[in-house]
Motif scaffolding. Structure first.
Motif, mmCIF file in Angstrom:
data_model
loop_
_atom_site.group_PDB
_atom_site.id
_atom_site.type_symbol
_atom_site.label_atom_id
_atom_site.label_comp_id
_atom_site.label_asym_id
_atom_site.label_seq_id
_atom_site.Cartn_x
_atom_site.Cartn_y
_atom_site.Cartn_z
ATOM 1 N N SER A 94 50.455 43.080 31.159
ATOM 2 C CA SER A 94 49.155 42.739 31.740
ATOM 3 C C SER A 94 48.475 43.983 32.288
ATOM 4 O O SER A 94 49.123 44.999 32.588
ATOM 5 C CB SER A 94 49.336 41.702 32.850
ATOM 6 O OG SER A 94 50.225 42.187 33.841
ATOM 7 N N CYS A 95 47.164 43.893 32.452
ATOM 8 C CA CYS A 95 46.384 45.066 32.866
ATOM 9 C C CYS A 95 46.475 45.338 34.363
ATOM 10 O O CYS A 95 46.230 46.456 34.811
ATOM 11 C CB CYS A 95 44.925 44.892 32.451
ATOM 12 S SG CYS A 95 44.016 43.648 33.430
ATOM 13 N N ARG A 96 46.771 44.313 35.162
ATOM 14 C CA ARG A 96 46.896 44.380 36.625
ATOM 15 C C ARG A 96 45.574 44.580 37.352
ATOM 16 O O ARG A 96 45.554 44.650 38.586
ATOM 17 C CB ARG A 96 47.870 45.490 37.053
ATOM 18 C CG ARG A 96 49.286 45.294 36.576
ATOM 19 C CD ARG A 96 50.254 46.247 37.253
ATOM 20 N NE ARG A 96 49.976 47.636 36.886
ATOM 21 C CZ ARG A 96 50.636 48.673 37.391
ATOM 22 N NH1 ARG A 96 51.591 48.481 38.292
ATOM 23 N NH2 ARG A 96 50.355 49.905 37.002
ATOM 24 N N THR A 97 44.463 44.672 36.625
ATOM 25 C CA THR A 97 43.184 44.939 37.287
ATOM 26 C C THR A 97 42.160 43.823 37.094
ATOM 27 O O THR A 97 41.185 43.757 37.854
ATOM 28 C CB THR A 97 42.569 46.253 36.772
ATOM 29 O OG1 THR A 97 42.374 46.172 35.356
ATOM 30 C CG2 THR A 97 43.485 47.436 37.091
ATOM 31 N N CYS A 98 42.335 42.956 36.095
ATOM 32 C CA CYS A 98 41.343 41.898 35.872
ATOM 33 C C CYS A 98 41.462 40.831 36.965
ATOM 34 O O CYS A 98 42.417 40.805 37.752
ATOM 35 C CB CYS A 98 41.513 41.271 34.489
ATOM 36 S SG CYS A 98 42.967 40.199 34.301
ATOM 37 N N GLU A 99 40.493 39.933 37.012
ATOM 38 C CA GLU A 99 40.462 38.907 38.059
ATOM 39 C C GLU A 99 41.712 38.035 38.042
ATOM 40 O O GLU A 99 42.276 37.703 39.088
ATOM 41 C CB GLU A 99 39.221 38.035 37.876
ATOM 42 C CG GLU A 99 39.041 36.979 38.962
ATOM 43 C CD GLU A 99 37.792 36.153 38.764
ATOM 44 O OE1 GLU A 99 37.394 35.464 39.713
ATOM 45 O OE2 GLU A 99 37.226 36.178 37.652
ATOM 46 N N ARG A 100 42.177 37.666 36.868
ATOM 47 C CA ARG A 100 43.336 36.782 36.773
ATOM 48 C C ARG A 100 44.608 37.510 37.214
ATOM 49 O O ARG A 100 45.457 36.942 37.887
ATOM 50 C CB ARG A 100 43.482 36.246 35.351
ATOM 51 C CG ARG A 100 42.316 35.372 34.918
ATOM 52 C CD ARG A 100 42.451 33.903 35.339
ATOM 53 N NE ARG A 100 42.718 33.628 36.720
ATOM 54 C CZ ARG A 100 41.784 33.552 37.692
ATOM 55 N NH1 ARG A 100 40.523 33.780 37.388
ATOM 56 N NH2 ARG A 100 42.118 33.268 38.926
ATOM 57 N N CYS A 101 44.764 38.766 36.798
ATOM 58 C CA CYS A 101 45.936 39.527 37.233
ATOM 59 C C CYS A 101 45.945 39.688 38.744
ATOM 60 O O CYS A 101 46.985 39.538 39.394
ATOM 61 C CB CYS A 101 45.968 40.893 36.558
ATOM 62 S SG CYS A 101 46.526 40.887 34.846
ATOM 63 N N ARG A 102 44.786 39.969 39.316
ATOM 64 C CA ARG A 102 44.713 40.182 40.760
ATOM 65 C C ARG A 102 44.967 38.895 41.527
ATOM 66 O O ARG A 102 45.330 38.928 42.706
ATOM 67 C CB ARG A 102 43.368 40.805 41.134
ATOM 68 C CG ARG A 102 43.225 42.241 40.615
ATOM 69 C CD ARG A 102 41.838 42.794 40.862
ATOM 70 N NE ARG A 102 41.598 43.032 42.274
ATOM 71 C CZ ARG A 102 41.937 44.142 42.917
ATOM 72 N NH1 ARG A 102 42.559 45.117 42.272
ATOM 73 N NH2 ARG A 102 41.668 44.290 44.195
ATOM 74 N N ALA A 103 44.815 37.758 40.852
ATOM 75 C CA ALA A 103 45.151 36.468 41.461
ATOM 76 C C ALA A 103 46.622 36.115 41.264
ATOM 77 O O ALA A 103 47.071 35.061 41.707
ATOM 78 C CB ALA A 103 44.267 35.366 40.871
ATOM 79 N N GLY A 104 47.362 36.983 40.569
ATOM 80 C CA GLY A 104 48.775 36.731 40.329
ATOM 81 C C GLY A 104 49.056 35.966 39.051
ATOM 82 O O GLY A 104 50.219 35.672 38.750
#
Length: 339
Positions: A94-104
């Motif tokens: 995962s990219c760790r920066t998109c909205e979904r990644c930042r939401a876990g």
């Protein structure tokens, strides 16, 4: 002479070979892992057959996304103390920066799909290279054969976390393959009042009872359980299994779908969903939280994947091994490659 390691390379659907790959040092943030065992699942058969949707595979590829191994070398910026540890790793990069990644919700990453064994080299090889941030460290005495099944266990963990089972609920699992039997184990740990497995194969049903199922039924017998369950977890991916899962739920019940059927599967009636006020969830892959949950459950002995393994073959038998999966033989359970 440059050192090399052996790896399965699938140049195109059905065109597999054993290649000698240069043994390189891991890059910054990476580890090199000596693969101890790697599982074959239905998606690996899709890659071999050429039926996996084009955005989800990139040929040539070394398949293998279910695996366990020992860290052999660490790259710059990685804790050197990881060397020698038994590990598994998440497949989605995962990219760790998109909205979904930042939401876990790392399995919903909005960046282009990237997964070990599909778009980057996987573990049907003597070594696999992965970002260190995706590792989960196991106890030193962990059985790597059993740990190779932690990837499907993480998918089931994602389904269970989504479903939120409560003690004394009536629960059903549709499908007794690897996912289904792992689901029975993990759901049994939540102390259900009843735990039904719907599965046509007698040996799988017998195993499920040993894992905590209180009842089993063939699909033909499942009508007797219609509308009886607070929670239904579907794992089969058969043409009618999603529809079957919905019929087993009570009014106001919860249904979680994890199986991926081929085109032409029986649909779920939206009128039925609305009138019976059902909650329906889909699960594809596993976020980091589900991996952590599965690894903890494995370490605590709540998940015992080893009894699901029926075949172990060397890399040279990859063609034979992949044809065992989805070949229709009821005696075939989990198939491992042992590099």
């Amino acid at each position: 002479m440059t050192p090399a390691y052996r790896a399965v390379v699938l140049d195109a659907p059905g065109a597999a070979r054993i290649a000698e790959v240069p043994l390189a040092a891991p890059g910054p943030g990476e580890v090199r892992v000596r693969v101890r065992a790697a599982g074959i699942c239905g998606s690996d058969r899709e890659v071999y057959d050429g039926t996996r949707p084009a955005p989800y595979v990139r040929y040539p590829v070394t398949p293998g996304h279910e695996w366990a191994g020992t860290v052999d070398a660490t790259g710059a910026g990685v804790d050197p103390g990881l060397a020698g540890r038994t590990v598994v790793a998440e497949g989605f990069v995962s990219c760790r920066t998109c909205e979904r990644c930042r939401a876990g919700e790392t399995s919903l990453c909005t960046a282009p799909y990237d997964e070990t064994g599909f778009t980057r080299p996987g573990a049907f090889a003597e070594y696999v290279y992965v970002p260190a941030r995706l590792l989960h460290v196991l106890p030193d005495d962990a059985d790597p054969r059993a740990a190779a099944l932690l990837e499907p266990a993480a998918v089931i963990a994602a389904a269970v976390l989504t479903a939120r089972p409560r003690p004394a609920e009536r629960i059903a699992v549709v499908g007794g393959g690897t996912l289904g039997l792992l689901a029975v184990q993990l759901l049994a740990a939540h102390s259900p009042a009843a735990l039904l497995l719907v599965e046509p194969r007698g040996e799988r049903a017998r195993q499920a009872r040993g894992f905590g199922a209180t009842a089993t039924a063939t699909p033909a017998e499942a009508d007797a359980y219609t509308g009886a369950h607070d929670l239904v977890l579907e794992t089969a991916g058969a043409p009618g299994s999603a529809a079957r899962a919905v019929t087993l739920a009570r009014r106001g019940g919860r249904v979680v779908l994890t199986g991926i059927p081929k085109p032409g599967a029986h649909g779920v009636d939206p009128v039925d969903l609305a009138l019976r006020q059902l909650t329906l969830h889909g699960v594809f892959g596993a976020p980091s939280a589900a991996w952590s949950y599965a690894v903890r459950a494995f370490g605590a002995g709540l998940l015992a994947p080893a009894p699901l393994i029926t075949h172990e073959l060397p890399l040279e038998d990859y063609d034979k091994a992949v044809h065992l999966v989805g070949g229709g033989d009821p005696t075939v359970g989990k198939v491992l490659l042992r590099p």
